[in-house]
Write a protein that holds these residues in place. Structure first.
Motif, PDB file in Angstrom:
ATOM      1  N   TRP A  23       0.099   7.493  -4.398  1.00 36.19           N
ATOM      2  CA  TRP A  23       1.454   6.903  -3.433  1.00 36.19           C
ATOM      3  C   TRP A  23       1.379   5.293  -3.634  1.00 36.19           C
ATOM      4  O   TRP A  23       2.410   4.758  -3.324  1.00 36.19           O
ATOM      5  CB  TRP A  23       0.927   7.217  -1.990  1.00 36.19           C
ATOM      6  CG  TRP A  23       1.164   8.637  -1.400  1.00 36.19           C
ATOM      7  CD1 TRP A  23       0.413   9.358  -1.611  1.00 36.19           C
ATOM      8  CD2 TRP A  23       2.386   9.335  -1.410  1.00 36.19           C
ATOM      9  NE1 TRP A  23       0.652  10.632  -1.096  1.00 36.19           N
ATOM     10  CE2 TRP A  23       2.088  10.755  -1.051  1.00 36.19           C
ATOM     11  CE3 TRP A  23       3.713   8.876  -1.269  1.00 36.19           C
ATOM     12  CZ2 TRP A  23       3.187  11.599  -0.594  1.00 36.19           C
ATOM     13  CZ3 TRP A  23       4.621   9.653  -1.099  1.00 36.19           C
ATOM     14  CH2 TRP A  23       4.489  11.149  -0.555  1.00 36.19           C
ATOM     15  N   THR A  24       0.358   4.758  -4.385  1.00 34.25           N
ATOM     16  CA  THR A  24       0.217   3.270  -4.610  1.00 34.25           C
ATOM     17  C   THR A  24      -0.262   3.002  -5.976  1.00 34.25           C
ATOM     18  O   THR A  24      -0.601   3.897  -6.762  1.00 34.25           O
ATOM     19  CB  THR A  24      -0.663   2.774  -3.554  1.00 34.25           C
ATOM     20  OG1 THR A  24      -1.846   3.216  -3.781  1.00 34.25           O
ATOM     21  CG2 THR A  24      -0.452   3.037  -2.088  1.00 34.25           C
ATOM     22  N   SER A  25      -0.313   1.781  -6.291  1.00 35.12           N
ATOM     23  CA  SER A  25      -0.666   1.218  -7.568  1.00 35.12           C
ATOM     24  C   SER A  25      -2.060   0.700  -7.367  1.00 35.12           C
ATOM     25  O   SER A  25      -2.053  -0.141  -6.375  1.00 35.12           O
ATOM     26  CB  SER A  25       0.282   0.403  -8.166  1.00 35.12           C
ATOM     27  OG  SER A  25       1.494   0.923  -8.683  1.00 35.12           O
ATOM     28  N   PHE A  32      -5.141  -1.264  -3.394  1.00 33.55           N
ATOM     29  CA  PHE A  32      -4.033  -0.594  -3.590  1.00 33.55           C
ATOM     30  C   PHE A  32      -2.814  -1.083  -3.025  1.00 33.55           C
ATOM     31  O   PHE A  32      -2.869  -1.502  -2.051  1.00 33.55           O
ATOM     32  CB  PHE A  32      -3.924   0.887  -2.977  1.00 33.55           C
ATOM     33  CG  PHE A  32      -5.413   1.672  -3.792  1.00 33.55           C
ATOM     34  CD1 PHE A  32      -5.161   2.356  -4.836  1.00 33.55           C
ATOM     35  CD2 PHE A  32      -6.540   1.552  -3.258  1.00 33.55           C
ATOM     36  CE1 PHE A  32      -6.270   2.984  -5.536  1.00 33.55           C
ATOM     37  CE2 PHE A  32      -7.676   2.010  -3.803  1.00 33.55           C
ATOM     38  CZ  PHE A  32      -7.482   2.928  -4.735  1.00 33.55           C
ATOM     39  N   GLY A  34       1.614  -0.669  -2.564  1.00 32.23           N
ATOM     40  CA  GLY A  34       2.885   0.273  -2.518  1.00 32.23           C
ATOM     41  C   GLY A  34       3.665  -0.010  -1.485  1.00 32.23           C
ATOM     42  O   GLY A  34       3.715  -0.861  -0.386  1.00 32.23           O
ATOM     43  N   SER A  35       5.058   0.686  -1.726  1.00 31.07           N
ATOM     44  CA  SER A  35       6.257   0.693  -0.680  1.00 31.07           C
ATOM     45  C   SER A  35       6.256   2.046  -0.213  1.00 31.07           C
ATOM     46  O   SER A  35       6.883   2.876  -1.123  1.00 31.07           O
ATOM     47  CB  SER A  35       7.209   0.182  -1.291  1.00 31.07           C
ATOM     48  OG  SER A  35       8.304   0.076  -0.560  1.00 31.07           O
ATOM     49  N   ARG A  41       2.409   6.053   5.419  1.00 28.72           N
ATOM     50  CA  ARG A  41       1.421   5.145   5.485  1.00 28.72           C
ATOM     51  C   ARG A  41       0.315   5.622   6.488  1.00 28.72           C
ATOM     52  O   ARG A  41      -0.819   5.528   6.366  1.00 28.72           O
ATOM     53  CB  ARG A  41       1.787   3.953   6.084  1.00 28.72           C
ATOM     54  CG  ARG A  41       1.046   2.854   6.356  1.00 28.72           C
ATOM     55  CD  ARG A  41       1.673   1.464   7.242  1.00 28.72           C
ATOM     56  NE  ARG A  41       1.667   2.275   8.506  1.00 28.72           N
ATOM     57  CZ  ARG A  41       2.845   1.796   9.321  1.00 28.72           C
ATOM     58  NH1 ARG A  41       3.686   0.889   8.660  1.00 28.72           N
ATOM     59  NH2 ARG A  41       3.100   2.538  10.400  1.00 28.72           N
TER      60      ARG A  41
END
Length: 74
Positions: A23-25, A32, A34-35, A41
């Motif tokens: 879900w994130t980088s 991590f 992300g959006s 979340r």
């Protein structure tokens, strides 16, 4: 509506890092970014807090506070 989140981890299991990476980088090891929606979340944070074990984790996300963000720790 998606909003930016930052999750920082220390000494957590590898499978948790893999789950977060979906879900994130992972911009640097253990950080991590992300959006994601508030629902995603909260689900991610639940997963993190369940398996953090002897490690540590922190979540920073936008919130309706004076500073404009909230911090959660596990």
């Amino acid at each position: 509506m998606p909003s930016m989140v930052v999750i920082a981890t220390t000494a957590v299991p590898d499978h948790l890092r893999g789950a977060l990476s979906r879900w994130t980088s992972e911009v640097v090891p253990g950080i991590f970014v992300g959006s994601v929606s508030a629902r995603v979340r909260d689900k991610l944070w639940h997963a993190v807090s369940e398996v953090v074990g002897n490690g540590a984790a922190i979540l920073i996300h936008p919130a309706a506070t004076e500073k404009g963000y909230a911090i959660r720790t596990a």
